[in-house]
Scaffold this active site. Structure first.
Site, short mmCIF file in Angstrom:
data_model
loop_
_atom_site.label_atom_id
_atom_site.label_comp_id
_atom_site.label_asym_id
_atom_site.label_seq_id
_atom_site.Cartn_x
_atom_site.Cartn_y
_atom_site.Cartn_z
N TRP A 85 8.39 -1.48 -4.66
CA TRP A 85 6.96 -1.11 -5.09
C TRP A 85 7.09 -1.37 -6.53
O TRP A 85 6.08 -1.76 -6.97
CB TRP A 85 6.98 0.67 -4.75
N ALA A 98 -0.75 -0.26 -3.74
CA ALA A 98 -0.84 0.80 -2.77
C ALA A 98 0.01 0.40 -1.49
O ALA A 98 -0.01 -0.72 -1.12
CB ALA A 98 -2.22 1.04 -2.27
N LYS A 116 16.82 1.63 -1.87
CA LYS A 116 15.66 2.52 -0.91
C LYS A 116 14.87 3.45 -1.91
O LYS A 116 14.55 4.61 -1.34
CB LYS A 116 16.20 3.09 0.31
N HIS A 141 20.56 -3.60 -8.56
CA HIS A 141 20.92 -2.35 -7.79
C HIS A 141 22.28 -2.01 -8.43
O HIS A 141 22.99 -0.78 -7.69
CB HIS A 141 21.14 -2.20 -6.37
N THR A 151 12.30 0.06 -5.16
CA THR A 151 12.36 -1.18 -5.82
C THR A 151 11.31 -2.21 -5.60
O THR A 151 10.67 -2.68 -6.62
CB THR A 151 13.70 -1.92 -5.20
N SER A 158 15.52 6.49 4.69
CA SER A 158 15.04 5.14 4.41
C SER A 158 15.98 4.33 4.63
O SER A 158 15.83 3.23 5.58
CB SER A 158 14.33 5.10 3.11
P1 A3P Z 1 10.55 4.29 3.39
O1 A3P Z 1 11.55 3.82 4.21
O2 A3P Z 1 10.70 5.82 3.23
O3 A3P Z 1 9.23 4.13 3.98
P2 A3P Z 1 13.04 -0.47 -1.85
O4 A3P Z 1 12.13 -1.19 -1.98
O5 A3P Z 1 14.05 0.18 -2.78
O6 A3P Z 1 14.17 -0.99 -0.63
O7 A3P Z 1 12.50 0.89 -1.00
C1 A3P Z 1 11.94 0.89 0.34
C2 A3P Z 1 11.32 2.26 0.40
O8 A3P Z 1 10.10 2.29 -0.57
C3 A3P Z 1 10.57 2.27 1.71
O9 A3P Z 1 10.60 3.80 1.89
C4 A3P Z 1 9.11 1.74 1.70
O10 A3P Z 1 8.35 2.34 2.66
C5 A3P Z 1 8.75 2.47 0.29
N1 A3P Z 1 7.58 1.76 -0.50
C6 A3P Z 1 7.52 0.44 -0.63
N2 A3P Z 1 6.29 0.07 -1.21
C7 A3P Z 1 5.70 1.21 -1.41
C8 A3P Z 1 4.19 1.70 -1.97
N3 A3P Z 1 3.52 0.82 -2.40
N4 A3P Z 1 4.18 3.23 -1.82
C9 A3P Z 1 5.02 3.98 -1.27
N5 A3P Z 1 6.27 3.52 -0.74
C10 A3P Z 1 6.30 2.25 -0.94
#
Ligand code: A3P
Length: 288
Positions: free
Chosen positions: A49, A219, A44, A99, A47, A129
């Site tokens: 992104w 984005a 969370k 992870h 990853t 999250s």
């Molecule tokens: P939130 O639940 O706070 O919205 P992971 O990919 O490590 O599982 O993390 C998921 C988190 O990254 C989620 O946070 C998700 O919305 C956020 N996320 C994914 N893509 C994103 C982006 N392009 N810009 C900003 N946050 C992003």
């Protein structure tokens, strides 16, 4: 945080996603190639992104080439039970996710020239999250007891173990030239500057227009609307997306909408105690 778990070298894993064998293989036998790129995070932390940013960089910003596969297949988590078949099919340079904490990471990495990008996020926002994520990912038994969830996280009773140990473990590599460290909050504050820095670390030369494309297609809105990046192709027996979205809010500071003042103070105290032995200030600390 309830999920069917087992421990491997003191860290908690899910029986549905990892196994003793997959972890032992990942740690001891997995062959790291010199041109591999590892996208390493605590869950969370952004990853997916980073997967999107890295695949766009690899494809010079081309959104079509970057989105040929659903995001969870573009950079498989190499320690999981199901990843090896996908990884065998990958062409070099491979982009892989993990992870894993530092002490369980592939031994062959440490003798290689491969690179790691490690993304860190404010743990209070990770808690929020993850709390919402446990309501959609079916390996978890969801709870509405946020205090209990916070206690579990703070004590390291979480998938992939303690956030504090994870960050402290990986930060041992902060001066290694193969290691690039960035925060989720830096990505939010200055995505273009972050992409430029990542390109430099990877030795990738993109022109201004290509960098603009990376920014545009990584984005939040773009990823949320794109079926290849929003996880909606995941089968419903794995994820119940009626309870929420994988791309939930994509902001920093949402913890303020979930933590009481007492919970925030309680966590800050634990944070200060656990992080006192590493002399580092993270970008979210000024604003939180
Ligand atoms: P939130 O639940 O706070 O919205 P992971 O990919 O490590 O599982 O993390 C998921 C988190 O990254 C989620 O946070 C998700 O919305 C956020 N996320 C994914 N893509 C994103 C982006 N392009 N810009 C900003 N946050 C992003």
């Amino acid at each position: 945080m309830s999920f069917n778990h087992f421990e491997y070298k003191g860290t908690r894993f899910s029986v549905d996603v990892q196994s003793e064998e997959s972890l032992s293989y990942a740690e001891n036998e997995f062959e790291v190639f010199d041109d591999d790129i590892y996208n390493v995070t605590y869950p969370k932390s952004g990853t997916n992104w980073m997967i999107q940013i890295l695949t766009l960089i690899q494809n010079k910003g081309d959104p079509v080439k970057s989105n040929m596969l659903p995001i969870y297949l573009k950079a498989p988590w190499y320690e999981t039970k199901y990843a090896q078949e996908e990884i065998q099919k990958m062409e070099s340079p491979r982009l892989l996710s993990s992870h894993l904490p530092h002490h369980i990471f592939a031994k062959s990495f440490f003798k290689s020239k491969a690179k790691i990008i490690y993304t860190v996020r404010n743990p209070k926002d990770i808690i929020v999250s993850l709390y919402h994520f446990t309501k959609i990912l079916k390996i978890f038994q969801p709870t509405d007891d946020f205090q209990n969830f916070l206690d579990d996280f703070s004590q390291g009773n979480a998938l992939y173990g303690s956030w504090f140990d994870h960050v402290k473990g990986w930060m041992q590599m902060k001066d290694d030239s193969r290691f690039f460290f960035i925060t989720y909050e830096e990505l939010l504050q200055d995505i273009r500057g972050s992409v430029v820095r990542i390109c430099k670390f990877l030795g990738q030369e993109l022109d201004d227009a290509q960098i603009d494309l990376v920014v545009e297609h990584s984005a939040f809105k773009s990823m949320k609307e794109n079926v290849m990046t929003n996880w909606t192709q995941m089968p419903s027996d794995v994820m119940n997306q009626e309870n929420g979205s994988f791309l939930r809010k994509g902001i920093s500071g949402d913890w303020k909408n979930h933590f009481t003042v007492a919970q925030s103070e309680y966590f800050d105290k634990i944070y200060q105690e656990k992080m006192k032995d590493i002399n580092m200030n993270f970008s979210w600390e000024e604003s939180s």
